[in-house]
Design an enzyme around this catalytic site. Structure first.
Site, mmCIF file in Angstrom:
data_model
loop_
_atom_site.group_PDB
_atom_site.id
_atom_site.type_symbol
_atom_site.label_atom_id
_atom_site.label_comp_id
_atom_site.label_asym_id
_atom_site.label_seq_id
_atom_site.Cartn_x
_atom_site.Cartn_y
_atom_site.Cartn_z
ATOM 1 N N HIS A 8 -54.540 -21.005 24.242
ATOM 2 C CA HIS A 8 -54.109 -21.502 25.561
ATOM 3 C C HIS A 8 -52.663 -21.992 25.453
ATOM 4 O O HIS A 8 -52.399 -23.137 25.085
ATOM 5 C CB HIS A 8 -55.036 -22.637 26.020
ATOM 6 C CG HIS A 8 -54.760 -23.100 27.431
ATOM 7 N ND1 HIS A 8 -55.756 -23.437 28.317
ATOM 8 C CD2 HIS A 8 -53.610 -23.293 28.109
ATOM 9 C CE1 HIS A 8 -55.236 -23.819 29.465
ATOM 10 N NE2 HIS A 8 -53.919 -23.751 29.359
ATOM 11 N N THR A 96 -48.900 -15.726 30.836
ATOM 12 C CA THR A 96 -47.749 -15.917 31.719
ATOM 13 C C THR A 96 -48.062 -15.442 33.126
ATOM 14 O O THR A 96 -48.894 -14.548 33.316
ATOM 15 C CB THR A 96 -46.486 -15.213 31.171
ATOM 16 O OG1 THR A 96 -45.341 -15.753 31.822
ATOM 17 C CG2 THR A 96 -46.517 -13.704 31.357
ATOM 18 N N PRO A 98 -46.904 -13.443 36.209
ATOM 19 C CA PRO A 98 -45.878 -12.445 36.558
ATOM 20 C C PRO A 98 -44.988 -12.975 37.682
ATOM 21 O O PRO A 98 -45.482 -13.515 38.665
ATOM 22 C CB PRO A 98 -46.701 -11.244 37.033
ATOM 23 C CG PRO A 98 -48.045 -11.428 36.385
ATOM 24 C CD PRO A 98 -48.261 -12.913 36.323
ATOM 25 N N ASP A 139 -51.632 -17.707 39.920
ATOM 26 C CA ASP A 139 -51.289 -19.096 40.257
ATOM 27 C C ASP A 139 -52.131 -19.504 41.469
ATOM 28 O O ASP A 139 -52.307 -18.704 42.396
ATOM 29 C CB ASP A 139 -49.792 -19.188 40.588
ATOM 30 C CG ASP A 139 -49.321 -20.623 40.748
ATOM 31 O OD1 ASP A 139 -49.809 -21.327 41.668
ATOM 32 O OD2 ASP A 139 -48.460 -21.051 39.951
ATOM 33 N N GLY A 169 -51.879 -23.108 37.516
ATOM 34 C CA GLY A 169 -51.086 -23.690 38.594
ATOM 35 C C GLY A 169 -51.559 -25.091 38.945
ATOM 36 O O GLY A 169 -52.555 -25.571 38.419
ATOM 37 N N GLU A 199 -59.272 -29.943 35.833
ATOM 38 C CA GLU A 199 -58.141 -30.649 35.206
ATOM 39 C C GLU A 199 -57.958 -32.040 35.789
ATOM 40 O O GLU A 199 -57.545 -32.962 35.106
ATOM 41 C CB GLU A 199 -56.842 -29.872 35.465
ATOM 42 C CG GLU A 199 -56.593 -28.738 34.519
ATOM 43 C CD GLU A 199 -55.338 -28.007 34.915
ATOM 44 O OE1 GLU A 199 -54.289 -28.260 34.330
ATOM 45 O OE2 GLU A 199 -55.412 -27.162 35.835
ATOM 46 N N ASP A 278 -51.174 -25.714 25.214
ATOM 47 C CA ASP A 278 -50.845 -25.623 26.632
ATOM 48 C C ASP A 278 -49.338 -25.385 26.812
ATOM 49 O O ASP A 278 -48.934 -24.264 27.051
ATOM 50 C CB ASP A 278 -51.286 -26.887 27.388
ATOM 51 C CG ASP A 278 -51.662 -26.587 28.816
ATOM 52 O OD1 ASP A 278 -51.694 -25.415 29.183
ATOM 53 O OD2 ASP A 278 -51.932 -27.544 29.569
ATOM 54 N N ASP A 279 -48.522 -26.440 26.726
ATOM 55 C CA ASP A 279 -47.080 -26.301 26.977
ATOM 56 C C ASP A 279 -46.320 -27.062 25.895
ATOM 57 O O ASP A 279 -45.877 -28.194 26.112
ATOM 58 C CB ASP A 279 -46.753 -26.875 28.360
ATOM 59 C CG ASP A 279 -47.443 -26.098 29.461
ATOM 60 O OD1 ASP A 279 -46.975 -25.000 29.796
ATOM 61 O OD2 ASP A 279 -48.473 -26.577 29.969
HETATM 62 P P1 IMP Z 1 -45.518 -19.135 32.912
HETATM 63 O O1 IMP Z 1 -46.793 -18.727 33.571
HETATM 64 O O2 IMP Z 1 -45.228 -18.419 31.650
HETATM 65 O O3 IMP Z 1 -44.366 -19.074 33.879
HETATM 66 O O4 IMP Z 1 -45.699 -20.668 32.460
HETATM 67 C C1 IMP Z 1 -45.519 -21.776 33.323
HETATM 68 C C2 IMP Z 1 -46.580 -21.875 34.404
HETATM 69 O O5 IMP Z 1 -47.857 -22.115 33.804
HETATM 70 C C3 IMP Z 1 -46.387 -23.068 35.345
HETATM 71 O O6 IMP Z 1 -45.573 -22.751 36.439
HETATM 72 C C4 IMP Z 1 -47.814 -23.395 35.793
HETATM 73 O O7 IMP Z 1 -48.168 -22.660 36.916
HETATM 74 C C5 IMP Z 1 -48.660 -22.935 34.644
HETATM 75 N N1 IMP Z 1 -49.130 -24.075 33.854
HETATM 76 C C6 IMP Z 1 -48.598 -24.561 32.721
HETATM 77 N N2 IMP Z 1 -49.323 -25.610 32.293
HETATM 78 C C7 IMP Z 1 -50.331 -25.755 33.148
HETATM 79 C C8 IMP Z 1 -51.429 -26.670 33.214
HETATM 80 O O8 IMP Z 1 -51.630 -27.578 32.397
HETATM 81 N N3 IMP Z 1 -52.253 -26.524 34.284
HETATM 82 C C9 IMP Z 1 -52.103 -25.548 35.198
HETATM 83 N N4 IMP Z 1 -51.108 -24.679 35.150
HETATM 84 C C10 IMP Z 1 -50.224 -24.790 34.147
HETATM 85 ZN ZN ZN Z 2 -52.721 -24.521 30.847
#
Ligand code: IMP
Ligand code: ZN
Length: 335
Positions: A8, A96, A98, A139, A169, A199, A278-279
């Protein structure tokens, strides 16, 4: 700490501040018309206390504006893969959403192709020990047509490394029921499904969780605001859970701190548990650190920590070939 499978991780949320700074510096030096401050000022080093209100705007009002062309997407994707590999990850399912960048003439299809080409180049380099696959995210703000496009792209690029579809999202927005036919089509097409699940309190209503479980997901992310009844359903459906300790603690998605994390409950369940970041670009705790935190706060010894990392392999989306590769790696670690 060995941390083999990362299941994740959001691509854009995994870009380090250092990498964002490099992109910003390069663009500024080349005279690109950027109306953005230095990432090291906008997202200062050491700041990890992003919550549900401050977290999502980071992407829409900053990182997407900085990484807004093919070169920066390629550069940042490469850097993210390098960072995971340096941390010891040997199997990555990166996700990711798109996105199109009309001012660059870039469609969502181009975006996915660009990211996949970087993943493929990484996988084909024999000196890389990490294998990487892609999950495409719907999203929660998407329209049904946009979500259908994500599934179309997932089907189109399956043979190039897309292994599943995610729902992500801001959990405070959207009505997930509109996506029921979309995820049904993904499932029928044989794609795996992972969903951000419960969440926050508002996205943990019985109605939402009932809807999400009716899609027959293979994995669930976060799984915070769940009653005993839903926990029992997740166990009986044997759905893997992706748990993100630092993200949940720093973003105050749980009450308390690491020892209060629901990993403490799920580790005793029968389902696969995949610790994940996650991030990591935002919360700054790489996967090895997440395993270290779990071991420290839940008193896991070396064998229990290795067992935990093996357990995550039960719910990977690629199947037997990669599972066998991971088993070989685990057996070396046990020696
Ligand atoms: P991307 O999809 O590669 O652009 O990564 C960033 C996107 O992932 C963000 O704009 C969020 O929509 C989504 N995202 C990242 N972390 C979370 C989370 O903890 N919960 C829900 N969505 C997340
Ligand atoms: Zn996530």
């Amino acid at each position: 700490m060995n941390a083999p499978s990362q299941l994740h991780a959001h691509l854009t949320g995994s870009i380090s501040r250092h990498c964002l700074h490099q992109i910003w510096t390069h663009k500024t030096a080349n005279g690109s018309p950027l109306d953005l401050e230095d990432p090291l000022i906008a997202i200062p080093h050491g700041r990890v206390d992003y919550d549900i209100k401050t977290f999502f705007p980071l992407f829409s009002s900053y990182i997407y504006k900085l990484c807004n062309d093919v070169d920066s997407i390629k550069y940042s994707t490469r850097a993210v893969l390098d960072d995971f590999q340096k941390d010891g990850v040997v199997y990555l399912e990166l996700r990711t959403t798109p996105r199109s960048i009309p001012q660059q003439g870039l469609s969502k299809d181009d975006y996915v192709k660009t990211v996949l080409a970087i993943l493929q180049a990484h996988n084909e380099n024999p000196s890389n020990t990490m294998k990487t696959f892609l999950i495409l995210s719907v999203d929660r703000r998407n329209t049904v047509a946009e979500a259908e496009e994500v599934v179309d792209l997932s089907i189109k690029y399956r043979s190039a490394g897309v292994v599943g579809v995610d729902l992500c999202g801001n959990p405070a927005v959207g009505d997930v029921r509109i996506f029921t036919p979309v995820f049904a089509r993904a499932k029928t097409a044989g794609l795996n499904i992972t969903l951000h699940f419960a969440e926050i309190q508002e996205s943990g209503t019985d109605q939402e969780l009932d809807t999400l479980l009716s899609w027959d997901p293979d994995r669930l992310g976060h799984v915070i605001h769940v009653s005993d009844a839903f926990r029992a359903r997740i166990e009986s459906q044997h759905i893997g859970v992706e748990l993100c300790l630092s993200c949940n603690v720093h973003a105050k998605m749980i009450t308390g701190s690491f020892p209060d994390h629901h990993f403490g409950t799920w580790r005793h369940s029968s389902v696969p548990v995949a610790l994940s970041t996650d991030d990591v670009g935002v919360f700054c705790s790489p996967l090895s650190q997440e395993y270290h935190l779990a071991a420290t706060h839940f008193g896991l010894d070396r064998k229990q920590t290795l067992d935990l990392s093996e357990r995550a392999a039960d719910c990977i989306f690629t199947g037997e070939e990669q599972r066998a590769r991971l088993r070989r790696i685990f057996s070396e670690w046990h020696e």
